[in-house]
Motif scaffolding. Structure first.
Motif, PDB file in Angstrom:
ATOM      1  N   LEU A   1       0.826  -1.216   0.000  1.00 27.04           N
ATOM      2  CA  LEU A   1       0.000   0.000   0.000  1.00 27.04           C
ATOM      3  C   LEU A   1       0.863   1.271   0.000  1.00 27.04           C
TER       4      LEU A   1
ATOM      5  N   GLY B   1      -9.504   5.311   3.823  1.00 23.22           N
ATOM      6  CA  GLY B   1      -8.516   5.024   4.867  1.00 23.22           C
ATOM      7  C   GLY B   1      -7.173   4.644   4.248  1.00 23.22           C
ATOM      8  N   ASP B   2      -7.233   3.829   3.195  1.00 22.37           N
ATOM      9  CA  ASP B   2      -5.995   3.424   2.506  1.00 22.37           C
ATOM     10  C   ASP B   2      -5.260   4.634   1.932  1.00 22.37           C
TER      11      ASP B   2
ATOM     12  N   GLY C   1      -1.207  -1.786  10.957  1.00 18.82           N
ATOM     13  CA  GLY C   1      -2.245  -1.091  10.199  1.00 18.82           C
ATOM     14  C   GLY C   1      -1.939   0.373   9.984  1.00 18.82           C
ATOM     15  N   GLU C   2      -1.922   1.146  11.101  1.00 17.04           N
ATOM     16  CA  GLU C   2      -1.639   2.578  10.954  1.00 17.04           C
ATOM     17  C   GLU C   2      -0.442   2.945  11.792  1.00 17.04           C
TER      18      GLU C   2
ATOM     19  N   PHE D   1      -7.511   6.865  13.825  1.00 19.78           N
ATOM     20  CA  PHE D   1      -7.613   6.429  12.428  1.00 19.78           C
ATOM     21  C   PHE D   1      -8.876   5.600  12.190  1.00 19.78           C
ATOM     22  N   LYS D   2      -9.291   4.908  13.205  1.00 19.74           N
ATOM     23  CA  LYS D   2     -10.497   4.081  13.065  1.00 19.74           C
ATOM     24  C   LYS D   2     -11.679   4.918  12.597  1.00 19.74           C
ATOM     25  N   ALA D   3     -11.704   6.164  13.137  1.00 16.75           N
ATOM     26  CA  ALA D   3     -12.820   7.050  12.781  1.00 16.75           C
ATOM     27  C   ALA D   3     -12.797   7.389  11.284  1.00 16.75           C
TER      28      ALA D   3
ATOM     29  N   LEU E   1      -3.552   6.511   4.562  1.00 17.13           N
ATOM     30  CA  LEU E   1      -2.305   5.834   4.952  1.00 17.13           C
ATOM     31  C   LEU E   1      -1.174   6.176   3.983  1.00 17.13           C
TER      32      LEU E   1
ATOM     33  N   ASN F   1     -11.734   5.407   8.842  1.00 20.12           N
ATOM     34  CA  ASN F   1     -12.326   4.252   8.158  1.00 20.12           C
ATOM     35  C   ASN F   1     -13.838   4.222   8.341  1.00 20.12           C
TER      36      ASN F   1
ATOM     37  N   ARG G   1      -2.257  12.637  22.627  1.00 19.47           N
ATOM     38  CA  ARG G   1      -1.998  12.362  21.204  1.00 19.47           C
ATOM     39  C   ARG G   1      -1.348  13.587  20.529  1.00 19.47           C
TER      40      ARG G   1
ATOM     41  N   VAL H   1      -5.550   2.774  22.841  1.00 26.20           N
ATOM     42  CA  VAL H   1      -6.270   3.855  22.177  1.00 26.20           C
ATOM     43  C   VAL H   1      -7.546   4.252  22.910  1.00 26.20           C
TER      44      VAL H   1
ATOM     45  N   ARG I   1       6.431   0.457   7.590  1.00 29.25           N
ATOM     46  CA  ARG I   1       5.048   0.332   8.075  1.00 29.25           C
ATOM     47  C   ARG I   1       4.981  -1.019   8.787  1.00 29.25           C
TER      48      ARG I   1
ATOM     49  N   HIS J   1     -13.048   2.171   4.017  1.00 32.04           N
ATOM     50  CA  HIS J   1     -11.696   1.613   4.051  1.00 32.04           C
ATOM     51  C   HIS J   1     -10.811   2.143   2.925  1.00 32.04           C
TER      52      HIS J   1
ATOM     53  N   ILE K   1      -1.154   6.781  13.811  1.00 29.81           N
ATOM     54  CA  ILE K   1      -2.129   7.821  13.443  1.00 29.81           C
ATOM     55  C   ILE K   1      -3.183   7.910  14.555  1.00 29.81           C
TER      56      ILE K   1
ATOM     57  N   LYS L   1       0.060   8.661  23.345  1.00 29.46           N
ATOM     58  CA  LYS L   1      -1.368   8.457  23.066  1.00 29.46           C
ATOM     59  C   LYS L   1      -2.182   8.787  24.325  1.00 29.46           C
TER      60      LYS L   1
HETATM   61  N1  LIG Z   1      -7.979   1.694   5.673  1.00 22.95           N
HETATM   62  C1  LIG Z   1      -7.201   0.902   6.377  1.00 22.95           C
HETATM   63  N2  LIG Z   1      -7.396   0.776   7.678  1.00 22.95           N
HETATM   64  C2  LIG Z   1      -6.586  -0.010   8.418  1.00 22.95           C
HETATM   65  C3  LIG Z   1      -5.541  -0.714   7.821  1.00 22.95           C
HETATM   66  N3  LIG Z   1      -4.905  -1.419   8.821  1.00 22.95           N
HETATM   67  C4  LIG Z   1      -5.574  -1.150   9.988  1.00 22.95           C
HETATM   68  N4  LIG Z   1      -6.588  -0.291   9.748  1.00 22.95           N
HETATM   69  C5  LIG Z   1      -7.529   0.257  10.667  1.00 22.95           C
HETATM   70  O1  LIG Z   1      -6.888   1.164  11.580  1.00 22.95           O
HETATM   71  C6  LIG Z   1      -7.717   1.314  12.661  1.00 22.95           C
HETATM   72  C7  LIG Z   1      -6.924   1.359  13.916  1.00 22.95           C
HETATM   73  O2  LIG Z   1      -7.785   1.707  14.927  1.00 22.95           O
HETATM   74  P1  LIG Z   1      -7.367   1.780  16.417  1.00 22.95           P
HETATM   75  O3  LIG Z   1      -6.312   0.754  16.658  1.00 22.95           O
HETATM   76  O4  LIG Z   1      -8.609   1.756  17.147  1.00 22.95           O
HETATM   77  O5  LIG Z   1      -6.685   3.153  16.551  1.00 22.95           O
HETATM   78  P2  LIG Z   1      -7.124   4.616  16.277  1.00 22.95           P
HETATM   79  O6  LIG Z   1      -8.546   4.689  15.796  1.00 22.95           O
HETATM   80  O7  LIG Z   1      -6.142   5.231  15.305  1.00 22.95           O
HETATM   81  O8  LIG Z   1      -7.038   5.282  17.644  1.00 22.95           O
HETATM   82  P3  LIG Z   1      -5.731   5.705  18.386  1.00 22.95           P
HETATM   83  O9  LIG Z   1      -4.608   4.945  17.816  1.00 22.95           O
HETATM   84  O10 LIG Z   1      -5.983   5.378  19.781  1.00 22.95           O
HETATM   85  O11 LIG Z   1      -5.591   7.131  18.110  1.00 22.95           O
HETATM   86  C8  LIG Z   1      -8.713   0.144  12.604  1.00 22.95           C
HETATM   87  O12 LIG Z   1      -9.973   0.616  12.227  1.00 22.95           O
HETATM   88  C9  LIG Z   1      -8.166  -0.752  11.524  1.00 22.95           C
HETATM   89  O13 LIG Z   1      -9.211  -1.438  10.821  1.00 22.95           O
HETATM   90  C10 LIG Z   1      -5.354  -0.577   6.445  1.00 22.95           C
HETATM   91  O14 LIG Z   1      -4.476  -1.157   5.827  1.00 22.95           O
HETATM   92  N5  LIG Z   1      -6.192   0.234   5.745  1.00 22.95           N
END
Ligand SMILES: Nc1nc2c(ncn2[C@@H]2O[C@H](COP(=O)(O)OP(=O)(O)OP(=O)(O)O)[C@@H](O)[C@H]2O)c(=O)[nH]1
Length: 571
Positions: free
Chosen positions: A377, A426-427, A452-453, A414-416, A430, A418, A526, A551, A449, A423, A411, A522
């Motif tokens: 990615l 989200g990519d 995920g993030e 980041f979940k928010a 990233l 997505n 953050r 998180v 990397r 997604h 990040i 964090k």
């Molecule tokens: N789009 C996308 N999302 C990813 C990838 N890998 C992981 N994620 C998402 O990254 C998010 C990580 O969320 P959390 O671990 O809750 O962290 P956060 O929302 O960034 O919250 P904090 O880290 O506490 O600030 C999840 O929703 C994963 O699904 C990826 O390759 N692509």
């Protein structure tokens, strides 16, 4: 060695192909003019044709009988024949300026004789005074060996009555002439058949030693087609050898195929004489000795038949002069050269293709390796590559007694992203973040990397203070670079944990510390950079015990950690 074999292979194939194609060529028409009627005198030519020697040499030969009006020199000079056979007249014509070339002297001795009746008491040329003698063309005779024989014992021929030959031996035994020009292989048979005793006056007994039945061609043919001439000569000589080995076969052939009017016995008589004239036991068939030709030429000059012998030079066909050899061999030189060049070209082409293929495979392998170590990615190092790089860096630092730092990055919320945009956005976020994070690094720094993030940067030869500065610079850069796409506007922040490798550290020790610093960042609002401190380890351990995801953990300032303060809003 392999190359040499390859070239040989090309060469042999080429020559084989050349030979095959030569064999497949249509036969070339050749006209061979004989001096007289079909008889054993010309046995070698019939044998060469019958045995297929001419065909093998690429020729379809027409053997043309001669007669009074169809004489070999004239036929050849007029272009009605390609090759011809004549007696000493061939040399005489050459010395008179005709462009003729001798190819082979089939008869090492001349068959020309003067024949007289035994009862005429003419036993030598001295006895011919006031006698009638038949010669070809009479007083203008070109029968040099017979003339020379007469001159050997007469200063002038005025006292001899020389008349043109009737070619009829009956004139001799009926007493019309005293001496008759004859061939030793022919007329004596008629006399013997009739029981008429005769005397043969032979030039050789008077010191006259002439070749006869000379195979010849034109100068132009010899010069322009030496290879063709040589092939014809070789096939002819082979024919002669066959005829001398199997005379009866040729005699039968003469009767059946060439309608020879001579009786079988006459032909056998002739065959026997011909062998004596060719002398194959002593001399290789067709051999020409330049000294003998010179003597013949001098005889012509002595008889006043020519002014000089200058034209003798070049009379004998000699394809082995370097020019002729080169001329004859040039197609082979060209063929060999061409096949070598072709082999080299094929080799070069194969080499090029091979090296191209090797290059292509190398590239493909490298590409595969790269793919195996790259995050598809973001195109950053993937976790596998990260561990290799980190372990190498650790060893390097141990070796050099230097130190490196790690920055662990994550990040925020980041979940928010997505959740709100899907997604695929989200990519793209990233990729956006990866690009900003890694743009301003030094060439030696390694951007990875690892989740995920989550990212980790390895900073070789870097103390933690310097790493802190770099992390802060990145944090600011991210903060100032929201993700914007069409109507989508996403403000981004990231949290950073920094630590320095210590000489006693295992890999996981350093990683753990960077992670704890990040966790702390964090937990404490953050969008900040946190250097690892030992007390963080204790707090981290407690958190772990409670198994609360970092998180969502309370950052000490209420629940702000769970609510995203960053802007994810359409513009
Ligand atoms: N789009 C996308 N999302 C990813 C990838 N890998 C992981 N994620 C998402 O990254 C998010 C990580 O969320 P959390 O671990 O809750 O962290 P956060 O929302 O960034 O919250 P904090 O880290 O506490 O600030 C999840 O929703 C994963 O699904 C990826 O390759 N692509």
């Amino acid at each position: 060695m392999k190359k040499a074999k390859l070239y040989c292979y090309y060469l042999v194939s080429f020559l084989l192909l050349s030979n095959l194609s030569l064999a497949n060529l249509p036969l070339e028409k050749i006209r061979m003019q004989l001096r007289w009627h079909h008889q054993f005198q010309f046995a070698g030519y019939y044998a060469a044709k019958q045995q297929g020697y001419y065909r093998q040499a690429g020729f379809d030969v027409e053997i043309i009988a001669g007669n009074k009006n169809r004489q070999p020199v004239a036929e050849l000079l007029n272009g009605r024949a390609d090759f011809a056979e004549g007696n000493s007249e061939v040399l005489l014509a050459r010395l008179k300026g005709q462009p003729l070339v001798a190819l082979a002297a089939i008869y090492q001795r001349s068959p020309s004789i003067l024949i007289t009746r035994k009862d005429s008491q003419i036993n030598s040329t001295e006895d011919l005074i006031n006698k009638t003698v038949m010669l070809v063309d009479g007083v203008d005779s070109q029968d040099a060996d017979l003339l020379a024989m007469l001159y050997a014992s007469h200063s002038s021929l005025e006292n001899i009555n020389i008349i043109p030959s009737s070619y009829n031996i009956a004139d001799l035994y009926q007493g019309k002439v005293h001496a008759f020009n004859a061939y030793i292989s022919n007329e004596p048979f008629y006399l013997e058949e009739r029981g008429i005793a005769y005397t043969a006056l032979k030039p050789e007994d008077y010191g006259i030693d002439f070749y006869s039945d000379i195979l010849f061609t034109s100068q132009a043919m010899a010069k322009n087609n030496p290879d063709k001439v040589q092939r014809f000569v070789n096939a002819t000589l082979k024919g002669w050898q066959y005829a001398l080995d199997y005379p009866e076969e040729i005699i039968q052939l003469l009767k059946q195929q060439y309608q020879s009017p001579k009786s079988l016995n006459h032909l056998r008589y002739e065959a026997n004489m011909v062998r004596k004239l060719i002398i194959p036991e002593l001399i290789s068939i067709g051999h020409i000795h330049p000294g003998r030709l010179e003597r013949m030429a001098t005889t012509f000059q002595d008889l006043g038949m020519i002014d000089n012998t200058a034209a003798l030079s070049g009379f004998v066909f000699n394809p082995s002069t370097w020019q002729d050899r080169l001329f004859g061999w040039w197609p082979y030189f060209v063929a060999i050269l061409a096949s070598l060049i072709a082999a080299l070209l094929v080799q070069a082409y194969t080499n090029k293709r091979l090296s191209g293929e090797i290059e292509r495979r190398k590239k493909a392998e490298q590409e595969l390796k790269k793919l195996a170590l790259t995050d598809h990615l973001t195109k950053l190092h993937n976790p596998r590559s990260f561990h290799q790089l980190l372990s190498a860096e650790l060893k390097r630092s141990q070796r050099n007694q230097s130190s490196f730092s790690l920055i662990a990055i994550d990040i925020d919320f980041f979940k928010a992203v997505n959740d709100q945009y899907g997604h695929h956005i989200g990519d793209e976020v990233l990729q956006h973040v990866a690009q900003i994070l890694c743009t301003n690094l030094r060439e030696s720094d390694m951007c990875n990397r690892v989740g995920g993030e989550e990212f980790i940067i390895i900073l070789p030869d870097t103390p933690e203070q310097r790493a802190l500065e770099l992390a802060e610079r990145s944090r600011l850069a991210i903060e100032k670079s929201p993700f914007i796409k069409g109507e989508i506007y996403i403000g981004l922040t990231m949290s950073f944990g920094v630590t320095q490798w210590q000489p006693k550290d295992e890999i996981n020790d350093t990683l753990e510390r960077a992670d704890q610093a990040l966790y702390y960042a964090k937990r404490h609002g953050r969008n900040r950079v946190q250097l690892f401190k030992p007390e963080m380890a204790v707090a981290h351990a407690k958190e772990k015990q409670q198994s609360r995801p970092r998180v969502t953990a309370d950052n000490g300032a209420g629940t702000t950690g769970d609510t995203a303060p960053i802007v994810h809003a359409p513009r």
